[in-house]
Design a protein around this motif. Structure first.
Motif, PDB file in Angstrom:
ATOM      1  N   GLU A   2       1.561  -7.423  10.009  1.00 15.12           N
ATOM      2  CA  GLU A   2       0.973  -6.676   8.889  1.00 15.12           C
ATOM      3  C   GLU A   2       0.153  -5.482   9.352  1.00 15.12           C
ATOM      4  OE1 GLU A   2      -2.168  -9.759   9.943  1.00 15.12           O
ATOM      5  OE2 GLU A   2       0.016  -9.626   9.838  1.00 15.12           O
ATOM      6  N   LYS A   3       0.077  -5.236  10.653  1.00 15.51           N
ATOM      7  CA  LYS A   3      -0.700  -4.113  11.168  1.00 15.51           C
ATOM      8  C   LYS A   3       0.216  -2.924  11.444  1.00 15.51           C
ATOM      9  CE  LYS A   3      -4.403  -6.655  11.245  1.00 15.51           C
ATOM     10  NZ  LYS A   3      -5.464  -6.465  10.235  1.00 15.51           N
ATOM     11  N   ASN A  60      -7.103  -6.140   4.329  1.00 10.83           N
ATOM     12  CA  ASN A  60      -5.768  -6.314   4.898  1.00 10.83           C
ATOM     13  C   ASN A  60      -4.663  -6.159   3.865  1.00 10.83           C
ATOM     14  OD1 ASN A  60      -6.689  -6.737   7.500  1.00 10.83           O
ATOM     15  ND2 ASN A  60      -6.857  -8.942   7.247  1.00 10.83           N
ATOM     16  N   GLU A  61      -4.906  -6.649   2.650  1.00 10.90           N
ATOM     17  CA  GLU A  61      -3.853  -6.594   1.638  1.00 10.90           C
ATOM     18  C   GLU A  61      -3.501  -5.167   1.233  1.00 10.90           C
ATOM     19  OE1 GLU A  61      -7.798  -7.566  -0.507  1.00 10.90           O
ATOM     20  OE2 GLU A  61      -6.717  -8.179   1.305  1.00 10.90           O
ATOM     21  N   THR A  72      -3.386  -2.615   3.505  1.00 11.18           N
ATOM     22  CA  THR A  72      -2.741  -1.941   4.636  1.00 11.18           C
ATOM     23  C   THR A  72      -1.483  -2.674   5.107  1.00 11.18           C
ATOM     24  OG1 THR A  72      -4.132  -3.150   6.239  1.00 11.18           O
ATOM     25  CG2 THR A  72      -4.940  -1.016   5.457  1.00 11.18           C
ATOM     26  N   THR A  73      -1.162  -3.797   4.488  1.00  6.30           N
ATOM     27  CA  THR A  73      -0.020  -4.595   4.934  1.00  6.30           C
ATOM     28  C   THR A  73       1.286  -3.814   4.875  1.00  6.30           C
ATOM     29  OG1 THR A  73      -1.080  -6.643   4.222  1.00  6.30           O
ATOM     30  CG2 THR A  73       1.294  -6.703   4.492  1.00  6.30           C
ATOM     31  N   ASP A  74       1.436  -2.924   3.886  1.00 14.82           N
ATOM     32  CA  ASP A  74       2.695  -2.214   3.698  1.00 14.82           C
ATOM     33  C   ASP A  74       2.830  -0.999   4.612  1.00 14.82           C
ATOM     34  OD1 ASP A  74       5.167  -2.143   2.185  1.00 14.82           O
ATOM     35  OD2 ASP A  74       4.417  -0.304   1.260  1.00 14.82           O
ATOM     36  N   SER A  93       3.556   0.855   7.831  1.00 17.56           N
ATOM     37  CA  SER A  93       4.273   0.482   9.050  1.00 17.56           C
ATOM     38  C   SER A  93       4.028   1.433  10.212  1.00 17.56           C
ATOM     39  CB  SER A  93       5.781   0.417   8.767  1.00 17.56           C
ATOM     40  OG  SER A  93       6.255   1.679   8.319  1.00 17.56           O
ATOM     41  N   THR A 126       5.716   3.574   4.979  1.00 23.87           N
ATOM     42  CA  THR A 126       5.487   2.202   4.524  1.00 23.87           C
ATOM     43  C   THR A 126       6.772   1.386   4.593  1.00 23.87           C
ATOM     44  OG1 THR A 126       6.027   2.566   2.180  1.00 23.87           O
ATOM     45  CG2 THR A 126       3.782   3.137   2.899  1.00 23.87           C
ATOM     46  N   LYS A 127       6.598   0.096   4.616  1.00 26.67           N
ATOM     47  CA  LYS A 127       7.754  -0.810   4.620  1.00 26.67           C
ATOM     48  C   LYS A 127       8.552  -0.682   3.325  1.00 26.67           C
ATOM     49  CE  LYS A 127       5.352  -4.237   7.522  1.00 26.67           C
ATOM     50  NZ  LYS A 127       4.007  -3.672   7.505  1.00 26.67           N
ATOM     51  N   ASN A 133      -1.646   2.266  -3.207  1.00 25.22           N
ATOM     52  CA  ASN A 133      -1.086   0.977  -3.579  1.00 25.22           C
ATOM     53  C   ASN A 133      -0.669   0.931  -5.044  1.00 25.22           C
ATOM     54  OD1 ASN A 133      -1.380  -1.342  -1.336  1.00 25.22           O
ATOM     55  ND2 ASN A 133      -2.978   0.176  -1.036  1.00 25.22           N
TER      56      ASN A 133
END
Length: 255
Positions: free
Chosen positions: A146-147, A172-173, A175-177, A179, A197-198, A218
């Motif tokens: 997730e980083k 964290n939630e 920045t999870t996307d 990449s 992003t993913k 987001n």
């Protein structure tokens, strides 16, 4: 007939003070003897040093930096001195030292959290900590997926440390996307970055604006199709595929 003189009787001197002094001297000698015997015995020496909490810093490195060794005097080094020595290691955030008599010293280390990763010029994966420190990733701990990955950054780029601090401030939630993060400075925005992003978005923003703009990022990712998001002085979003592909006009930007 002459008068006879009565001899003066000698007064008995009190012996209490003298006896008390002797007792005190003997007691002090006894205490000194016990102290000598104690500091020469194994009970007064360090028998075990336990270090926990370290991830990127090796136990041997921490032990060497602490200055502690088995067999040293248990009371020879204070906990405060050990803490100051260990905090000179860049990865270390906080340290607690618990000295448990007889002979055991427990050291708990907390390192700065990991906020991103990067590949160096030789292809070695490194972890970026929240204070900007870059360290090799031990093969035993793996990688947090997730980083984000930092690419094309110079090792001595001061913006990398600032970016690390900003990423540490974001939950964290949020920045999870993300990449990948690439530096793209311009004369107008010297700290500009490009993120991928993913979920297949391209994002243009700056290091200084990142924490303020991440909420908008987001919101767009959750509600819109993949596209380009610009978060500078104004926030804009343009989808990669227009709403009307047959219409050659530039799609309108939303704000």
């Amino acid at each position: 007939m002459p008068k006879s003189q009565i001899p003066v009787l000698k007064q008995n001197r009190p012996k209490g003070n003298t006896s008390r002094k002797i007792v005190i001297i003997l007691l002090l000698l006894f205490i000194a003897l016990l102290a000598v015997l104690f500091f020469r015995s194994s009970v007064s020496r360090i028998s075990a040093i336990e270090i926990t909490g370290n991830v990127y810093t090796t136990t041997s490195e921490l032990l060497e930096k602490s200055g502690l060794k088995k067999g040293d005097q248990f009371f020879g080094t204070s906990a405060a001195e050990v803490i100051e020595r260990l905090k000179t290691i860049k990865a270390v955030s906080t340290v607690t030292v618990d000295k448990q008599f007889p002979g055991t010293i427990l050291i708990t280390v907390k390192e700065f959290p990991t906020v991103a990763y990067e590949l160096d010029s030789s292809g070695v994966l490194k972890a970026i900590l929240s204070n900007g420190t870059s360290l090799n990733v031990p093969p035993t701990i793996g990688v947090a997926v997730e980083k984000p990955i930092l690419t094309q950054w110079k090792p001595d780029d001061p913006l990398k440390a600032k970016l690390s601090e900003k990423l540490a401030q974001i939950p964290n939630e949020l920045t999870t996307d993300i990449s990948e993060i690439i530096p793209t400075p311009t004369p107008s925005f010297p700290d500009q970055i490009r993120m991928y992003t993913k979920s297949q978005f391209e994002v243009i923003t700056t290091v200084s604006l990142l924490t303020d703009k991440v909420e908008y990022l987001n919101q767009v990712i959750e509600t819109e199709r993949p596209g380009k998001i610009t978060m500078l002085e104004a926030d804009t979003y343009v989808p990669f595929i227009p709403d009307n592909p047959e219409d050659g006009a530039e799609p309108g930007a939303s704000q």
